[in-house]
Design an enzyme around this catalytic site. Sequence first.
Site, PDB file in Angstrom:
ATOM      1  N   HIS A 138       0.819  -2.877  -4.651  1.00  0.00           N
ATOM      2  CA  HIS A 138       1.925  -2.760  -5.596  1.00  0.00           C
ATOM      3  C   HIS A 138       2.693  -4.062  -5.678  1.00  0.00           C
ATOM      4  O   HIS A 138       2.979  -4.666  -4.655  1.00  0.00           O
ATOM      5  CB  HIS A 138       2.847  -1.620  -5.178  1.00  0.00           C
ATOM      6  CG  HIS A 138       3.352  -1.752  -3.765  1.00  0.00           C
ATOM      7  ND1 HIS A 138       2.598  -1.372  -2.677  1.00  0.00           N
ATOM      8  CD2 HIS A 138       4.511  -2.245  -3.262  1.00  0.00           C
ATOM      9  CE1 HIS A 138       3.288  -1.608  -1.572  1.00  0.00           C
ATOM     10  NE2 HIS A 138       4.433  -2.136  -1.886  1.00  0.00           N
ATOM     11  N   ARG A 392       1.703   3.135   6.542  1.00  0.00           N
ATOM     12  CA  ARG A 392       3.147   3.134   6.276  1.00  0.00           C
ATOM     13  C   ARG A 392       3.568   4.528   5.830  1.00  0.00           C
ATOM     14  O   ARG A 392       2.935   5.142   4.977  1.00  0.00           O
ATOM     15  CB  ARG A 392       3.532   2.105   5.211  1.00  0.00           C
ATOM     16  CG  ARG A 392       5.074   2.062   5.033  1.00  0.00           C
ATOM     17  CD  ARG A 392       5.533   0.874   4.216  1.00  0.00           C
ATOM     18  NE  ARG A 392       5.312   1.031   2.799  1.00  0.00           N
ATOM     19  CZ  ARG A 392       6.242   0.759   1.861  1.00  0.00           C
ATOM     20  NH1 ARG A 392       7.441   0.334   2.209  1.00  0.00           N
ATOM     21  NH2 ARG A 392       5.950   0.886   0.585  1.00  0.00           N
ATOM     22  N   GLU A 502      15.433  -1.982   5.566  1.00  0.00           N
ATOM     23  CA  GLU A 502      15.380  -2.335   4.154  1.00  0.00           C
ATOM     24  C   GLU A 502      16.607  -1.928   3.348  1.00  0.00           C
ATOM     25  O   GLU A 502      16.545  -1.859   2.122  1.00  0.00           O
ATOM     26  CB  GLU A 502      14.117  -1.739   3.514  1.00  0.00           C
ATOM     27  CG  GLU A 502      13.925  -0.258   3.749  1.00  0.00           C
ATOM     28  CD  GLU A 502      12.604   0.248   3.206  1.00  0.00           C
ATOM     29  OE1 GLU A 502      12.067  -0.349   2.263  1.00  0.00           O
ATOM     30  OE2 GLU A 502      12.094   1.239   3.751  1.00  0.00           O
ATOM     31  N   ASP A 539      14.072  -3.557  -1.325  1.00  0.00           N
ATOM     32  CA  ASP A 539      15.077  -2.497  -1.336  1.00  0.00           C
ATOM     33  C   ASP A 539      16.443  -2.986  -0.888  1.00  0.00           C
ATOM     34  O   ASP A 539      17.462  -2.484  -1.345  1.00  0.00           O
ATOM     35  CB  ASP A 539      14.610  -1.321  -0.472  1.00  0.00           C
ATOM     36  CG  ASP A 539      13.616  -0.441  -1.213  1.00  0.00           C
ATOM     37  OD1 ASP A 539      14.040   0.308  -2.099  1.00  0.00           O
ATOM     38  OD2 ASP A 539      12.415  -0.530  -0.931  1.00  0.00           O
ATOM     39  N   ARG A 577       7.666  -9.305   1.399  1.00  0.00           N
ATOM     40  CA  ARG A 577       8.029 -10.059   0.206  1.00  0.00           C
ATOM     41  C   ARG A 577       7.220  -9.593  -0.992  1.00  0.00           C
ATOM     42  O   ARG A 577       6.057  -9.208  -0.871  1.00  0.00           O
ATOM     43  CB  ARG A 577       7.788 -11.561   0.411  1.00  0.00           C
ATOM     44  CG  ARG A 577       8.656 -12.187   1.490  1.00  0.00           C
ATOM     45  CD  ARG A 577       8.425 -13.694   1.539  1.00  0.00           C
ATOM     46  NE  ARG A 577       9.213 -14.330   2.576  1.00  0.00           N
ATOM     47  CZ  ARG A 577      10.477 -14.699   2.434  1.00  0.00           C
ATOM     48  NH1 ARG A 577      11.087 -14.477   1.298  1.00  0.00           N
ATOM     49  NH2 ARG A 577      11.132 -15.280   3.416  1.00  0.00           N
ATOM     50  N   ARG A 709      12.008   2.981  -7.385  1.00  0.00           N
ATOM     51  CA  ARG A 709      11.477   1.956  -6.488  1.00  0.00           C
ATOM     52  C   ARG A 709      11.997   0.577  -6.894  1.00  0.00           C
ATOM     53  O   ARG A 709      12.265   0.318  -8.065  1.00  0.00           O
ATOM     54  CB  ARG A 709       9.954   1.956  -6.536  1.00  0.00           C
ATOM     55  CG  ARG A 709       9.345   3.186  -5.908  1.00  0.00           C
ATOM     56  CD  ARG A 709       7.838   3.064  -5.808  1.00  0.00           C
ATOM     57  NE  ARG A 709       7.294   4.186  -5.062  1.00  0.00           N
ATOM     58  CZ  ARG A 709       7.312   4.283  -3.745  1.00  0.00           C
ATOM     59  NH1 ARG A 709       7.857   3.320  -3.035  1.00  0.00           N
ATOM     60  NH2 ARG A 709       6.814   5.334  -3.145  1.00  0.00           N
TER      61      ARG A 709
END
Length: 877
Positions: A138, A392, A502, A539, A577, A709
């Site tokens: 992504h 994750r 985050e 985030d 990143r 997101r």
Amino acid sequence: MADSQASLRRNVNVLGSLLGQTIKDHHGEEFFNKIENIRQLAKAARAGNEEDREVLLDQLKGLSDDELVPVARSFSHFLNLANLAEQFHGVSRECEEAFDVPDHVDELMVRLKDKGMTNEQIASSISQLDMELVLTAHPTEVSRRTLIQKQESIFECLTELENTCLSQRRKARLENRLQQLVSQAWHTLEFRTQRPTPIDEAKAGYATIEHSLWEAIPAFVRSMDERLEEHTGIRLPIDAVPVRFSSWMGGDRDGNPFVTSKVTQEVLLLSRWVAADLYLRDLKPLIGELSMTGCSEEMKQVMGECREPYRAVLKKLRERLRHTRRWCENSLVEMADASDIMTDNQELIEPLELCYRSLKEVGLGVIADGPLLDMIRRAHSFGLTLIKLDIRQEADRHTAVLSELTRALGMGDYASWDEADRQTFLLRELQNPRPLLPNNWQPSPDVKEVVDTCRVIAREGEKALRAYVISMAYNPSDVLAVALLLKECGVDFPMPVAPLFETLTALDGAADCIEKLLSLPWYRGYSANGQMVMIGYSDSAKDAGWMAAGWAQYRAMEEVTEVCKKHNVNLTFFHGRGGTIGRGGGPAHAAILSQPPGSVNGHLRVTEQGEMIRFKFGFPDVARKSLMLYASATMEATLLPPPAPEQSWRDMMDQLSRDSLEVYRGMVRGEPEFVPYFRAVTPEQELAKLPLGSRPAKRKPDGGVESLRAIPWIFAWTQTRLMLPTWLGCGVALKNALDKEQSDTLKEMMKQWPFFKARLEMLEMVFMKTDPKLAEYYEDRLVPTGLQHLGDKLRMLLDSAINSVLELKGGSELMSAHPMNKQGITLRNPYIDPLNVLQAELLYRLRHLEEDKECKNLEQALMITVAGIAAGMRNTG
């Protein structure tokens, strides 16, 4: 420099002309002239001609539905070809002086010697270099693999055309081949019509390894080895592994319901199959080459009297790899017999190194250092699993598992316990030899999925898996919960558990969380004096704005570094990143050198995402130079770290962060009309419907912008050229400091502190890519009149931010210190601008479409503009 730019412009013009000829051949002279007229109008409008700008807007608004797709494709294809020309420019022989990235390594070695470092110290630091690049899906690569392959062929043609000894006939054939490839690309659908599955995304990652990194890794290590020998007279050991690749593709289930335990299992099998297949391809020519008979005593003891001992060793290895590949194929259908398959990397490495040692011993070192050494280095870097997979998952999912379990066991509700009670329970169970999971337990589907994933980890082991990353981590219990679930599911190796901090609150509490963890004797034993900590850039910037988040990330890294140093623990920071500045992206060299002193320490672990994987690693030479860039920056940050910030600088950053946070949250959270404005002016809602990736755009389908997101949040603003998430709040903060006559401190920070200098340069790059007029056009076309006052305010804030940066620089132009990058942006603008106008028009038509009316053309054209703008901006959201 001028000659270098001339060659870039020449290749851009050549590819542009070939595209023009293709358009002319397929759509006719009249359509081609329309495209050329739009381009010229865009160029004139960009130069400030308001009359031509109005004509441009009218022409694009007046396109018929049938014209939308070919017009969008024309400009999108050009931008992809321009990117290709720029990638080639970076590695072309003609431009080597201007773009020779490995010079960073040469220059660094000279500086290290000047600082008094011995040859042995330099060699030791390079030998211990530990870089791990983690491929993620992504934002996914939207281009189809078949189109990427055509671009690879174009790259190869450009490379061959550089040969000054080409005959005219050969040159003409290559030019004709280029025309064929550009035409093939034009006549190929650019995108999938359906969303990719996680398996598709994983296969795309394997394709990058197969077509680029497989060649680039040994070439990179060879380049490092050559430079080390030139400067120190010392060679790298053959088992040095300065870089590895890992992956999230098929392992990242954070908010993605399509990544299941079965998907993870399949991805791991596919990875092993690809690895075996690639090694088998290497062995075929190597067996042909190693026909010599002379060998060492060690070889004779292993192989006995053998006429061609090297071939015998490699043929035996080939048979085992074939067996392993067959096992992977069969296991993808049903579990197959695993006897005699290769599971340990040493089973691959030892036969190769045996041949290497033998050749060296009998005086055939020149042969040993050829393809055999390349294969050894691949084996050390990729192993039998090709790339290790991270898992994750969100912290809340682990809490849900333990909550359901403790309720089923009559122990209470884990979710309702405070942090102290959770830790007491977790530590007690972690040290309890009896199992906690009942055999007859029937968990809910979501809980079962988490448990099944942990069981896959247990089956596959540490050779295939790297780290377990916990999204939205805050407390030690978040880490201990994962450790307990792994233990209960039979994981018998200490899998690194990396909390991902985050949000602003999480970053501020990161050091305290790690301090408490490392103070637990059980955990110190589990972690084997090592700790991985992931820093979330996307985030945290969405939560607090780019300026405040950046300073929080820096402070968190400083404080966690000190905690791990105090406890004598080996720390690895994992940087999450993205491609855009707002997601932690930007020039890699500057970003690494701006980390807090002591935080790199020879280790670099960073995500490489979506289309940026192709931009950095899509071609072997490009990948090799990207790796050299990472290596030089990691070494420099380790051996010549930047200065710790002065107290006055820290005070200034505290002030800038407070001011920017107030403005950012005041707008994003405090302005009641902001969310409706955002959803009206950007393509956020339409992006969620396009088949751009396997993950849903929101973590919670019924959530608002807070559940969106970070990727579509930033992507949407990037598409409209306002780039709001990066600069909102920064301008006011800088202006406040300038108004308080604090410019001397700011200028001192710019000159002496790489962290602050890098941030201002990244802001400049963002400002160069913004276009308030285009953002205003989106607003005029899409936003209800009652909300448009917000756009006026935002553009005023943008203008003020740009002026503040220019005042601080003492100049009148953005990016004056980086003319090549500036020229690249300027070159693309006349091609991106029409796509922006088209996108606004497409959004208008889609939103005003009559119910049940066919919209396939509109959606296809919209997707082309999304990808084209992303390609033109050269980083994605």
